[in-house]
Design an enzyme around this catalytic site. Structure first.
Site, PDB file in Angstrom:
ATOM      1  N   CYS A 174      30.748  32.529  95.017  1.00  0.00           N
ATOM      2  CA  CYS A 174      30.972  32.853  93.604  1.00  0.00           C
ATOM      3  C   CYS A 174      31.675  34.202  93.473  1.00  0.00           C
ATOM      4  O   CYS A 174      31.181  35.216  93.964  1.00  0.00           O
ATOM      5  CB  CYS A 174      29.643  32.876  92.852  1.00  0.00           C
ATOM      6  N   LYS A 219      27.511  27.538 100.895  1.00  0.00           N
ATOM      7  CA  LYS A 219      28.779  27.205 100.253  1.00  0.00           C
ATOM      8  C   LYS A 219      29.675  28.432 100.318  1.00  0.00           C
ATOM      9  O   LYS A 219      29.305  29.517  99.854  1.00  0.00           O
ATOM     10  CB  LYS A 219      28.552  26.787  98.787  1.00  0.00           C
ATOM     11  N   GLY A 282      36.932  21.392  95.357  1.00  0.00           N
ATOM     12  CA  GLY A 282      38.206  21.886  94.835  1.00  0.00           C
ATOM     13  C   GLY A 282      39.170  20.775  94.487  1.00  0.00           C
ATOM     14  O   GLY A 282      39.645  20.052  95.367  1.00  0.00           O
TER      15      GLY A 282
END
Length: 478
Positions: A174, A219, A282
């Site tokens: 993030c 992630k 994505g």
């Protein structure tokens, strides 16, 4: 044959041939259709076929061939959009696994776990609601994503939620300041040793080999070069994690920028060799698109959907099964699920405005809605949300609370003014009474002086008479 088609004369002949066929009637180019048997067809019982029998025969349609499934299709972790109602709706529409939104580890430490027997949900409460899950409906397919910057707090938080989730995922991708400023999210990609220590601690304390038996995953985003990304993936796989997701964008890239898949095949191969389930994130638009990407890059795991699921959670339905549902059907189902788990109205409204097309009139109507009853009225569905809990959005509650506070303050001011006015009236009355007493005292004093002084009494008596007395006589008396 291909060489012949390149010759001008052959191409010209083919064009003339096609032109000749195009000038023929439909009867000439259509395959012959046998006349219907007596007692069948449109003119049943006549034994003759109608004049337009060829055009009346419906064309035969072949059912679409079901697409092959090469891997899992899962819901990506998304702040606000990945709350409980969206997760449950995604599972209903076919998501294999759902990731929850990033929850900060320190916010969980010290929480009270509260079960709701009506909804079947579990709330983690501190000063307010920190996190909500529904183990009876999602536990076996729910991955809890954690924002963390230290091994000890990560382990402590993971143990708190372990009984209600089926896996722990560390967010190290993030790029938002609220995450990176505390060393979490994408900031961990600049401190690889710390990231590795967090994963090692989670695997050792709550991993598959422990009594908690939770698969640990991470992630990440792309590093500046393919080589650096592959080196990072290799290091992460050595920690003992079970899953790894690669978001094919670098931390500075925004969602509108096209995903970069140069490192995808290599990262998938590294994870496959290490026995780690690999997921790509994505620009995945739906189930069919996910299968194409999984097949193309030989991914042994699956693909995550984020933005497409935010706008329509039914994107998990394959095209051969009908594909995504119309937005009206999706939002109606979403609201029903949201009410069933008592999803906060603010989050429900936020998600709805992402699902309803911006130019549609319903978007304007829902943007003005303040309660579940407003939303249900707009969608023309029954409202099952408890009326005593239907207090409106957080903004509405803040405005209402401010108005109530102002009303209380105004009432207090009015009461003070009332008391002050009463006090002034009382003081004025006391002063008037005091003045009367003083005047009475003065008058009684004067009469007393006159009675005790004969001369003064005579003067007073003369002053009170209406008879004009010469001044000399008065002076003489005095």
């Amino acid at each position: 044959m291909n060489r012949l088609l390149k010759l001008p004369s052959v191409r010209q002949a083919l064009r003339l041939h096609c032109y000749a066929y195009s000038t023929m009637t439909d009867h000439a180019i259509a395959p012959p259709v046998p006349p219907p048997e007596p007692g069948t067809g449109i003119n049943a019982g006549t034994g003759t076929a109608p004049a337009d029998s060829i055009s009346a025969v419906a064309p035969t349609t072949t059912s679409p061939v079901p697409a092959k499934k090469y891997g899992k299709v899962v819901l990506a972790p998304m702040v606000r959009s990945g709350q409980l109602a969206t997760r449950l709706l995604s599972l209903k529409y076919g998501a294999d696994i759902v990731w929850g939104p990033e929850t900060i580890d320190k916010s969980l430490i010290g929480c009270e776990r509260v079960e709701n027997p009506v909804t079947g949900c579990v709330d983690y409460m501190r000063t307010g609601l920190i996190f909500r899950a529904c183990p009876s409906r999602e536990k076996s397919k729910f991955i809890f994503q954690m924002g963390t910057a230290a091994p000890d707090t990560a382990v402590a938080a993971a143990k708190i939620v372990a009984q209600d989730v089926s896996g722990i995922d560390v967010n190290s991708g993030c790029p938002k300041p609220f995450s990176t400023h505390a060393g979490m999210g994408a900031a961990l990609l600049k401190d690889i040793p710390r990231l590795l220590s967090i994963l090692n601690a989670l695997v050792a304390e709550v991993g598959l080999s422990t009594p908690y038996a939770l698969p640990i995953s991470v992630k990440i985003r792309l590093l500046p070069t393919v080589e650096e990304t592959h080196a990072l993936v290799t290091s992460l796989c050595k920690t003992g994690i079970s899953k790894l997701t690669l978001h094919c964008r670098t931390p500075p890239m925004r969602p509108r920028e096209r995903a970069i898949r140069d490192a995808l095949a290599g990262a998938a191969a590294i994870c496959k060799e290490a026995g780690v389930e690999f997921f790509v994130n994505g620009d995945i638009k739906g189930w069919d698109d996910a299968q194409e990407v999984i097949k193309e890059y030989n991914i042994d795991g699956g693909a995550m959907i984020a933005i497409a699921a935010e706008s329509n959670p039914s994107c998990f339905i394959p095209n051969h099964l009908g594909g995504p549902k119309p937005w009206r059907e999706v939002v109606t189902e979403y609201v029903r699920i949201a009410m069933s788990v008592e999803n906060p109205i603010s989050n429900t409204k936020f998600c709805l405005l992402n699902m309803v097309p911006g130019k549609n009139e319903m978007h304007k109507i829902l943007s003005r809605a303040k309660t579940y009853r407003d939303i249900c009225k707009a969608l023309e569905i029954e409202c099952t949300f408890p009326e005593e809990l239907d207090l409106g959005t957080l903004k509405t509650q803040r405005v209402r609370a401010q108005e109530e506070k102002e009303a209380v303050l105004q009432a207090e001011r009015d009461e003070r003014q009332k008391k002050l006015a009463e006090f002034k009236r009382k003081k004025a009355g006391e002063k008037e009474e005091s003045n009367k007493r003083i005047k009475m005292d003065e008058d009684s004093g004067e009469r007393s002086n006159v009675n005790n002084n004969p001369v003064g009494a005579a003067v007073a008596e003369l002053a009170a008479t209406d008879i004009l007395v010469p001044a000399e006589a008065v002076r003489a008396v005095v």
